[in-house]
Design a protein around this motif. Structure first.
Motif, mmCIF file in Angstrom:
data_model
loop_
_atom_site.group_PDB
_atom_site.id
_atom_site.type_symbol
_atom_site.label_atom_id
_atom_site.label_comp_id
_atom_site.label_asym_id
_atom_site.label_seq_id
_atom_site.Cartn_x
_atom_site.Cartn_y
_atom_site.Cartn_z
ATOM 1 N N LYS A 207 13.476 19.109 20.651
ATOM 2 C CA LYS A 207 13.780 19.682 21.976
ATOM 3 C C LYS A 207 13.004 18.971 23.080
ATOM 4 C CE LYS A 207 16.389 22.786 20.050
ATOM 5 N NZ LYS A 207 17.870 22.659 20.131
ATOM 6 N N LEU A 208 12.905 17.664 22.983
ATOM 7 C CA LEU A 208 12.067 16.889 23.904
ATOM 8 C C LEU A 208 12.764 16.706 25.251
ATOM 9 C CD1 LEU A 208 9.308 15.428 23.889
ATOM 10 C CD2 LEU A 208 10.536 13.330 23.360
ATOM 11 N N ALA A 209 12.039 16.985 26.321
ATOM 12 C CA ALA A 209 12.603 16.861 27.667
ATOM 13 C C ALA A 209 11.542 16.354 28.628
ATOM 14 C CB ALA A 209 13.140 18.212 28.151
ATOM 15 N N LYS A 210 12.008 15.607 29.632
ATOM 16 C CA LYS A 210 11.130 15.139 30.702
ATOM 17 C C LYS A 210 11.865 15.272 32.029
ATOM 18 C CE LYS A 210 7.621 13.247 32.770
ATOM 19 N NZ LYS A 210 6.286 13.879 32.806
ATOM 20 N N ILE A 211 11.274 16.019 32.953
ATOM 21 C CA ILE A 211 11.840 16.225 34.278
ATOM 22 C C ILE A 211 10.886 15.640 35.307
ATOM 23 C CG2 ILE A 211 12.642 17.918 35.975
ATOM 24 C CD1 ILE A 211 13.185 19.826 33.625
ATOM 25 N N VAL B 209 14.889 15.324 38.532
ATOM 26 C CA VAL B 209 15.629 14.347 37.730
ATOM 27 C C VAL B 209 15.286 14.584 36.262
ATOM 28 C CG1 VAL B 209 15.993 11.916 37.210
ATOM 29 C CG2 VAL B 209 15.607 12.635 39.582
ATOM 30 N N ARG B 210 16.287 14.932 35.477
ATOM 31 C CA ARG B 210 16.073 15.180 34.043
ATOM 32 C C ARG B 210 16.271 13.857 33.306
ATOM 33 N NH1 ARG B 210 15.834 19.611 30.530
ATOM 34 N NH2 ARG B 210 15.949 21.027 32.299
ATOM 35 N N ALA B 211 15.173 13.100 33.136
ATOM 36 C CA ALA B 211 15.246 11.762 32.552
ATOM 37 C C ALA B 211 15.529 11.800 31.059
ATOM 38 C CB ALA B 211 13.941 11.005 32.811
ATOM 39 N N VAL B 212 14.947 12.779 30.355
ATOM 40 C CA VAL B 212 15.191 12.996 28.933
ATOM 41 C C VAL B 212 15.580 14.454 28.763
ATOM 42 C CG1 VAL B 212 14.171 13.021 26.621
ATOM 43 C CG2 VAL B 212 13.628 11.163 28.197
ATOM 44 N N ASP B 213 16.704 14.689 28.096
ATOM 45 C CA ASP B 213 17.314 16.013 28.131
ATOM 46 C C ASP B 213 17.488 16.594 26.726
ATOM 47 O OD1 ASP B 213 18.645 18.295 28.846
ATOM 48 O OD2 ASP B 213 20.356 17.290 29.776
ATOM 49 N N ASP B 214 16.478 17.361 26.286
ATOM 50 C CA ASP B 214 16.604 18.185 25.076
ATOM 51 C C ASP B 214 16.979 17.357 23.844
ATOM 52 O OD1 ASP B 214 16.390 20.691 23.866
ATOM 53 O OD2 ASP B 214 18.555 21.038 23.971
ATOM 54 N N ILE B 215 16.136 16.394 23.500
ATOM 55 C CA ILE B 215 16.440 15.459 22.400
ATOM 56 C C ILE B 215 15.772 15.882 21.094
ATOM 57 C CG2 ILE B 215 15.818 13.150 21.555
ATOM 58 C CD1 ILE B 215 16.755 12.020 24.168
ATOM 59 N N ASP B 216 16.564 15.871 20.043
ATOM 60 C CA ASP B 216 16.080 16.033 18.671
ATOM 61 C C ASP B 216 16.341 14.719 17.939
ATOM 62 O OD1 ASP B 216 15.352 18.843 18.774
ATOM 63 O OD2 ASP B 216 17.489 19.292 18.775
ATOM 64 N N LEU B 217 15.305 14.204 17.269
ATOM 65 C CA LEU B 217 15.454 12.902 16.614
ATOM 66 C C LEU B 217 14.417 12.756 15.510
ATOM 67 C CD1 LEU B 217 16.937 10.117 16.796
ATOM 68 C CD2 LEU B 217 15.076 9.362 18.283
ATOM 69 N N THR B 218 14.827 12.162 14.395
ATOM 70 C CA THR B 218 13.910 11.863 13.295
ATOM 71 C C THR B 218 14.017 10.380 12.950
ATOM 72 O OG1 THR B 218 14.100 14.092 12.371
ATOM 73 C CG2 THR B 218 13.274 12.369 10.912
ATOM 74 N N GLY C 29 16.540 1.621 16.564
ATOM 75 C CA GLY C 29 16.837 1.172 17.916
ATOM 76 C C GLY C 29 17.343 2.297 18.796
ATOM 77 N N VAL C 30 16.966 2.244 20.072
ATOM 78 C CA VAL C 30 17.510 3.147 21.079
ATOM 79 C C VAL C 30 18.145 2.269 22.149
ATOM 80 C CG1 VAL C 30 17.031 4.960 22.760
ATOM 81 C CG2 VAL C 30 15.703 4.858 20.629
ATOM 82 N N ILE C 31 19.453 2.423 22.349
ATOM 83 C CA ILE C 31 20.161 1.571 23.299
ATOM 84 C C ILE C 31 20.763 2.406 24.420
ATOM 85 C CG2 ILE C 31 22.358 1.627 22.023
ATOM 86 C CD1 ILE C 31 22.691 -1.364 22.815
ATOM 87 N N GLY C 32 20.750 1.849 25.611
ATOM 88 C CA GLY C 32 21.333 2.521 26.764
ATOM 89 C C GLY C 32 21.205 1.631 27.978
ATOM 90 N N TYR C 33 22.013 1.910 28.974
ATOM 91 C CA TYR C 33 21.926 1.146 30.210
ATOM 92 C C TYR C 33 20.744 1.625 31.038
ATOM 93 C CZ TYR C 33 26.577 -0.740 29.205
ATOM 94 O OH TYR C 33 27.643 -1.387 28.622
ATOM 95 N N SER C 34 20.447 0.916 32.121
ATOM 96 C CA SER C 34 19.363 1.305 33.021
ATOM 97 C C SER C 34 19.590 2.724 33.522
ATOM 98 C CB SER C 34 19.310 0.331 34.199
ATOM 99 O OG SER C 34 18.302 0.688 35.101
ATOM 100 N N GLY C 35 18.537 3.530 33.458
ATOM 101 C CA GLY C 35 18.637 4.912 33.911
ATOM 102 C C GLY C 35 19.032 5.898 32.838
ATOM 103 N N ALA C 36 19.256 5.408 31.613
ATOM 104 C CA ALA C 36 19.675 6.307 30.532
ATOM 105 C C ALA C 36 18.543 7.196 30.038
ATOM 106 C CB ALA C 36 20.234 5.499 29.362
ATOM 107 N N GLY C 37 17.287 6.779 30.293
ATOM 108 C CA GLY C 37 16.136 7.569 29.856
ATOM 109 C C GLY C 37 15.409 6.997 28.667
ATOM 110 N N LYS C 38 15.823 5.819 28.204
ATOM 111 C CA LYS C 38 15.240 5.274 26.975
ATOM 112 C C LYS C 38 13.777 4.859 27.153
ATOM 113 C CE LYS C 38 17.369 0.718 27.758
ATOM 114 N NZ LYS C 38 17.780 1.024 29.158
ATOM 115 N N SER C 39 13.411 4.293 28.309
ATOM 116 C CA SER C 39 12.022 3.889 28.540
ATOM 117 C C SER C 39 11.108 5.102 28.610
ATOM 118 C CB SER C 39 11.895 3.072 29.827
ATOM 119 O OG SER C 39 12.477 1.798 29.666
ATOM 120 N N THR C 40 11.584 6.147 29.264
ATOM 121 C CA THR C 40 10.806 7.390 29.318
ATOM 122 C C THR C 40 10.622 7.961 27.923
ATOM 123 O OG1 THR C 40 11.689 7.870 31.529
ATOM 124 C CG2 THR C 40 10.706 9.704 30.327
ATOM 125 N N LEU C 41 11.682 7.903 27.127
ATOM 126 C CA LEU C 41 11.620 8.435 25.759
ATOM 127 C C LEU C 41 10.561 7.719 24.936
ATOM 128 C CD1 LEU C 41 12.852 10.244 23.519
ATOM 129 C CD2 LEU C 41 14.412 8.348 23.014
#
Length: 341
Positions: A6-10, A18-27, A35-47
């Motif tokens: 339930k990871l989130a960053k506002i 700005v909800r940069a990371v929105d309620d993520i569950d990941l193992t 790998g985590v892939i996404g375009y600029s602004g997807a929230g991957k760097s914050t994650l």
């Protein structure tokens, strides 16, 4: 090895939240390259920055190697970070220090003796392929060599996890491949868990075991890299897969061909694993009264096997073509009718 719940960053800005990371569950499993892939602004760097608490989460939990990173005291967090190495897009080297001194820097902070520092630095210089460059300064190195220094420095404290924040984005394609090969070698030799973020599907294809696709702060799709290539579900994932399977020049060539008369049915065939070695086109021509012309083909390697994409033109009676397409699908080969269906 790594569990996010339930990871989130506002981020609170003058223009609103700005909800940069929105309620993520990941193992992420021990010893894998994820790998985590996404375009600029997807929230991957914050994650990725929340994995070692360079960015504190607004809510949720981060567990790395059995440590609840989100609830550690400052002292315990410093201790935990020694088990998490990190490399960056722009290297972040100390320009007044030599290669050896850059690599030794984390060991100095930890209070390791000079003798043990030298031994460890010599091991790492050899590991990353920088023999003879220990006395050089960053300004005397190429981009790829600088990143090798960054990797060696990140490994100095013998971490359990290596985080890569767009580690190859500033490098040319050939150098990128050499750095990716080094990361695969390190993963194999040290059993290190590697988490990398990127906007390039080539990077994911080449070295990752599994991948998560991020969009607008959420993970929209995840799975084994080969499965994602074979059956991408989300529109964003399909865009990224297309980077590797259908380069821009391929799309332009196909569009040109579709304007020609008599092009027939244009199909995209997708082969995975051992399927790439099969004489499928020969089988189809022998079994059905159709003519097949190969327009474009490409085979790529992933960590779990090969992946092939083939564009063909098929001419014949409509019913016969449909039978041939059905036969191809029976062979567990993906078929998409691009034209003439």
């Amino acid at each position: 090895m790594i569990t996010l719940s339930k990871l989130a960053k506002i981020f609170h800005t003058k223009d609103g939240d700005v909800r940069a990371v929105d309620d993520i569950d990941l193992t992420i499993d021990k010893g894998e390259i994820f790998g985590v892939i996404g375009y600029s602004g997807a929230g991957k760097s914050t994650l990725i920055r929340m994995l070692n608490m360079l960015e504190a989460p607004t809510s949720g939990e981060v567990d790395v190697a059995g440590r609840p990173m989100h609830s550690l005291s400052k002292g315990k967090l410093r201790e935990a970070r020694q088990e998490i190495g990190m490399i960056f897009q722009h290297f972040n080297l100390l320009w007044s220090r030599t290669v050896a001194e850059n690599i030794a820097f984390p060991l100095e902070i930890k209070g390791v003796s000079k003798q043990d520092q030298k031994k460890r630095v010599d091991e790492l210089i050899q590991l990353v392929g920088l023999d003879g460059r220990g006395g050089s300064y960053p300004s005397q190195l190429s981009g790829g060599q600088k990143q090798r220094v960054g990797i060696a420095r990140a490994l100095a404290n013998d971490p359990k996890v290596l985080l890569c924040d767009e580690a190859t984005s500033a490098l040319d394609p050939k150098t990128t491949d050499s750095i990716l090969d080094l990361l695969v070698d390190i993963n194999a030799k040290l059993g290190l868990t590697i988490v990398l973020i990127t906007h390039e599907m080539h990077v994911i294809r080449k070295i990752c075991h599994r991948v998560a696709v991020m969009e607008a702060g959420k993970i929209v799709e995840q799975g084994d890299v080969l499965d994602i290539f074979r059956r991408p579900k989300q529109a964003m994932t399909k865009e990224f897969v297309k980077q590797v399977t259908e380069p821009e020049e391929t799309e332009e060539a196909l569009n040109h061909l579709l304007d020609r008369e008599g092009i027939g049915h244009v199909l995209q065939l997708t082969f995975v694993g051992g399927d790439t070695q099969r004489p499928l086109i020969t089988d189809v021509v022998r079994k059905f009264d159709v003519d097949i012309s190969i327009l474009q083909g490409k085979i790529s390697q992933t960590q779990h096997g090969s992946y092939g994409s083939l564009f063909v033109s098929m001419n014949g009676e409509s019913a016969t073509v449909q039978q041939a397409v059905a036969y191809i699908r029976e062979q567990e080969v993906e078929v998409e009718v691009i034209h003439g269906g």
